[in-house]
Design an enzyme around this catalytic site. Structure first.
Site, mmCIF file in Angstrom:
data_model
loop_
_atom_site.group_PDB
_atom_site.id
_atom_site.type_symbol
_atom_site.label_atom_id
_atom_site.label_comp_id
_atom_site.label_asym_id
_atom_site.label_seq_id
_atom_site.Cartn_x
_atom_site.Cartn_y
_atom_site.Cartn_z
ATOM 1 N N CYS A 96 0.874 -1.211 0.024
ATOM 2 C CA CYS A 96 -0.100 0.004 -0.029
ATOM 3 C C CYS A 96 0.930 1.200 -0.083
ATOM 4 O O CYS A 96 1.883 1.399 0.650
ATOM 5 C CB CYS A 96 -0.952 -0.087 1.258
ATOM 6 S SG CYS A 96 -1.947 1.484 1.463
ATOM 7 N N HIS A 138 -8.700 -3.723 -2.553
ATOM 8 C CA HIS A 138 -7.943 -2.676 -1.787
ATOM 9 C C HIS A 138 -8.126 -1.329 -1.847
ATOM 10 O O HIS A 138 -8.327 -0.795 -0.835
ATOM 11 C CB HIS A 138 -6.365 -3.141 -2.316
ATOM 12 C CG HIS A 138 -5.331 -2.098 -1.509
ATOM 13 N ND1 HIS A 138 -4.557 -2.751 -0.654
ATOM 14 C CD2 HIS A 138 -5.289 -1.023 -1.673
ATOM 15 C CE1 HIS A 138 -3.697 -1.799 -0.102
ATOM 16 N NE2 HIS A 138 -4.116 -0.566 -0.986
ATOM 17 N N GLU A 139 -8.440 -0.952 -3.187
ATOM 18 C CA GLU A 139 -8.888 0.523 -3.135
ATOM 19 C C GLU A 139 -10.182 0.964 -2.550
ATOM 20 O O GLU A 139 -10.138 1.799 -1.724
ATOM 21 C CB GLU A 139 -8.639 0.931 -4.746
ATOM 22 C CG GLU A 139 -7.291 0.714 -5.316
ATOM 23 C CD GLU A 139 -6.126 1.311 -4.470
ATOM 24 O OE1 GLU A 139 -6.288 2.433 -3.707
ATOM 25 O OE2 GLU A 139 -4.929 1.074 -4.580
ATOM 26 N N HIS A 142 -10.172 1.299 1.040
ATOM 27 C CA HIS A 142 -9.632 2.663 1.363
ATOM 28 C C HIS A 142 -10.726 3.854 1.409
ATOM 29 O O HIS A 142 -10.954 4.613 2.330
ATOM 30 C CB HIS A 142 -8.624 3.214 0.466
ATOM 31 C CG HIS A 142 -7.157 2.878 0.801
ATOM 32 N ND1 HIS A 142 -6.552 3.231 1.940
ATOM 33 C CD2 HIS A 142 -6.281 2.214 0.050
ATOM 34 C CE1 HIS A 142 -5.301 2.558 1.916
ATOM 35 N NE2 HIS A 142 -5.271 2.024 0.567
#
Length: 169
Positions: A96, A138-139, A142
């Site tokens: 990351c 993953h994004e 966020h």
């Protein structure tokens, strides 16, 4: 213009917050965020030789936008949401930009169905598998205030990744 130095790092409280959706009225902000996200991603690649996508909150924009730059092509995901996940998962070492020297072992779904708006505000629906599935999971984490450290498979699922040696010789 924002860049590498503006990427929020592990421990910054903003990384743990939920982001708010964008609307077509946010076009000026979307243009600014996209420019800043691109710049930060390119600078990150220059230093770490890695990076395919970045989420708006990593630069302090608490909005639901992901910017991906791969194969010299950019893709903007506005208000992305995962609407379907495969039962099959995969285990991997995740990295990351907000924790650039740390790898985290975790599990992700091998396939997802993603719904989002593109930069023209056209609704899109994509099925992503393997590395792109992992990347967008993953994004989107966020955007929901979730870091990969929070998905570690156990207490020993962390590994240090040194910064590449950038010798100019």
């Amino acid at each position: 213009m924002k860049g590498l130095a503006d990427i929020l790092l592990l421990g910054d409280e903003r990384l743990y917050q939920n982001c708010t959706p964008l609307t077509p009225k946010d076009s000026t902000l979307i243009t600014k965020m996209t420019r800043d996200l691109h710049n930060a991603l390119v600078e990150f690649r220059g230093k770490y030789q890695t990076g395919r996508a970045i989420a708006a909150p990593q630069l302090g924009y608490m909005k639901r936008l992901v910017y991906m730059f791969a194969d010299d092509r950019s893709t903007i995901f506005i208000n992305p949401e995962i609407i379907e996940r495969s039962d099959e998962t995969m285990e991997l070492w995740d990295d990351c930009m907000s924790l650039p020297n740390l790898l985290v072992k975790l599990q992700r779904h091998r396939q997802i169905r993603l719904r989002f708006y593109d930069e023209s505000w056209q609704r899109q629906e994509w099925v992503l598998t393997d590395d792109l599935s992992e990347l967008l999971q993953h994004e989107i984490d966020h955007l929901d205030g979730v870091l990969c450290t929070m998905r570690a498979i156990d207490a020993r699922a962390f590994r240090w990744k040194p910064t590449p040696n950038l010798s100019l010789e």
